[in-house]
Design an enzyme around this catalytic site. Structure first.
Site, mmCIF file in Angstrom:
data_model
loop_
_atom_site.group_PDB
_atom_site.id
_atom_site.type_symbol
_atom_site.label_atom_id
_atom_site.label_comp_id
_atom_site.label_asym_id
_atom_site.label_seq_id
_atom_site.Cartn_x
_atom_site.Cartn_y
_atom_site.Cartn_z
ATOM 1 N N ASP A 18 -7.006 4.269 -4.633
ATOM 2 C CA ASP A 18 -7.679 4.144 -3.326
ATOM 3 C C ASP A 18 -8.310 5.514 -3.082
ATOM 4 O O ASP A 18 -8.558 6.261 -4.046
ATOM 5 C CB ASP A 18 -6.661 3.763 -2.230
ATOM 6 C CG ASP A 18 -7.338 3.356 -0.914
ATOM 7 O OD1 ASP A 18 -7.906 2.256 -0.859
ATOM 8 O OD2 ASP A 18 -7.324 4.153 0.045
ATOM 9 N N LYS A 23 0.865 -1.193 0.000
ATOM 10 C CA LYS A 23 0.000 0.000 0.000
ATOM 11 C C LYS A 23 0.889 1.226 0.000
ATOM 12 O O LYS A 23 2.033 1.168 0.467
ATOM 13 C CB LYS A 23 -0.883 0.010 1.257
ATOM 14 C CG LYS A 23 -2.128 0.868 1.141
ATOM 15 C CD LYS A 23 -3.253 0.147 0.427
ATOM 16 C CE LYS A 23 -4.407 1.076 0.105
ATOM 17 N NZ LYS A 23 -5.586 0.339 -0.404
#
Ligand code: NDP
Length: 444
Positions: free
Chosen positions: A164, A124
């Site tokens: 995201d 991430k």
């Protein structure tokens, strides 16, 4: 080290990272039994190795705003675990981004990617840059500056970022454009790309649609129909929009959506035309959800979340910790019997406890929202083959992946009384695959 000792140890070594501790704590509480059945895991200190990211890159991002002022932000990439495939996970641009949030997301992503059945490890990244109020040119300059640092750490077989919060098709395109210039290759590193340059059909829809497909599987276990049910959705970004689109097409009535300022309640339900309005408002004009209430003359509640409204089903699709214990009690008191998470970790531990105690259908994000990364995995396959599949083909694959994830949750999460604890099911299924891969590959 025992699974229960690992958390205390992490808290001591990495203080002030509450979201990371929260995510680890939830997983450790549910996998302990499976872990204890394998003494070889403890001998190789597997849990600690699985909880601590392989590596973390942090860097300064310097860019120029429209007034000619030089701005700085922090950029990060967490490469959490690549036991089953290249690091894979989105990039988040939001003022709240810090290491704790990215570490929780990268940790969760590792289990989620394992559940998808595709060969992807977990990662991430992101920045504390806030896209809110920025011009298109500022967004482009920031994305380019971000990739100027990030590019050296990623690649089609090492680490493949995606979107995201705050990172959609526009941002992925700017990042990918810069990446290609620097890396001098066209292999598709980054998923969520535009259709014209290697993107996959159904990728924008995948997280929201996948969540509804997962919900359908859960409802089926109790013989409940989705059509006619009232649903509260939070958020109004990518995940929320396509969750609502699929819900409407299947005959459910969606009464709420939200953004970080507040929520709208439309007792007549958000129909296709109203959803088109929201998509234009959010994706084109970057407006506020309040404007929906002005347009359609319904209720808008500033500074609040929608969980006090009566619904059968709740689909949180905004951000972490957006349903607390009190919200969960309100949902239950109003007769809510299913919660399926589009967002990552939207329910606090108190909320999860309440849902499990009430034995409602409760799907954690790492299972229910895995459709997004699954289609990202399919985008990687299409790029590698230099082919593109039809929307029907991708959607069919997405449906079977969500069904498979549901089956894994049932396999590992069904209790003796028949109740399926999807939290346990998802964690144990995700964990076992990564654990076995790590064991097979030796101490690294
Ligand atoms: P978007 O940026 O498209 O939308 C986010 C939405 O949530 C916006 O409506 C935003 O409001 C709202 N929001 C963001 N932060 C907060 C906050 N702190 N409090 C209240 N509302 C907030 O992001 P996505 O739709 O892509 O992501 C939503 C969630 O889904 C995240 O948890 C993400 O990690 C998760 N997810 C996303 C996937 C994807 O494929 N995109 C895949 C799997 C999970 P505002 O407009 O005011 O900022």
């Amino acid at each position: 080290m025992k699974a229960s000792e690992v958390l205390d140890n992490l808290k001591r070594r990495f203080p002030n990272e509450p979201e990371y501790h929260q995510a680890v704590s939830e997983v450790l509480a549910t996998i302990e039994e499976a872990y204890n059945e394998h003494p070889e895991f403890e001998k190789s200190n597997l849990i600690e190795r699985l909880c601590i990211p392989d590596r973390i890159f942090s860097f300064r991002v310097t860019w120029m705003d429209d007034k000619g002022q030089i701005q700085t932000n922090m950029g990060y990439r967490i490469q959490h675990n690549n036991a089953i495939g290249p690091y894979k996970g989105g990039v988040r641009f939001h003022a709240s981004v810090n290491l704790s949030i990215l570490k929780f997301l990268a940790f969760e992503q590792t289990f989620k990617n394992s559940l998808t059945t595709l060969p992807m490890g977990g990662g991430k990244g992101g920045s504390d840059f806030s896209p809110r109020g920025k011009s298109n040119a500022e967004i482009m300059r920031f994305c380019q500056a971000f990739v100027l640092e990030l590019w050296r750490h990623i690649g089609p077989d090492t680490d493949v970022p995606a979107g995201d919060i705050g990172v959609g098709g526009r941002e992925v395109a700017y990042m990918y454009g810069m990446y290609k210039k620097l890396a001098r290759e066209n292999t598709g590193t980054f998923t969520g790309k535009g259709l014209e340059f290697g993107g996959s059909l159904v990728r924008p829809e995948a997280t929201g649609y996948g969540n509804v497909y997962f919900l359908l599987q859960m409802l089926k276990t109790r013989g409940i129909e989705l059509a006619g049910k009232t649903v509260c959705v939070s958020g109004s970004g990518n995940v929320a929009q396509y969750t609502v689109e699929k819900l409407i097409s299947l005959g459910a009535k969606v009464v709420t959506m939200s953004d970080s300022d507040g929520y709208i309640y439309d007792p007549d339900g958000i129909d296709r035309a109203k959803l088109d309005y929201i998509m234009e408002l959010k994706n084109l004009y970057r407006g506020r959800i309040r404007e929906y209430a002005e347009q359609y003359g319904c209720k808008y509640v500033q500074g609040a979340r929608p969980w006090g409204e009566k619904c059968d089903i709740a689909m949180p699709s905004a951000t972490q910790n957006e349903i607390n214990g009190e919200d969960a009690q309100k949902l239950l008191a109003n007769g809510c019997f299913a919660v399926s998470e589009g967002a990552n970790m939207p329910s606090t531990p108190e909320a999860i406890e309440a849902f499990l105690k009430a034995k409602i259908l409760y799907a954690p994000g790492k299972a229910a929202n895995a459709g997004g990364v699954s289609v990202s995995g399919l985008e990687m396959t299409q790029n590698a083959q230099k082919l593109s599949w039809s929307a029907e083909e991708v959607d069919q694959k997405l449906q079977s992946i969500m069904q498979n994830i549901h089956e894994q949750c049932v396999k590992y999460g069904q209790q003796p009384d028949g109740y399926v604890n999807y939290v346990k099911g998802a964690n144990v299924a995700g964990f076992m695959k990564v654990a076995k891969a790590m064991m097979a590959q030796g101490i690294l």
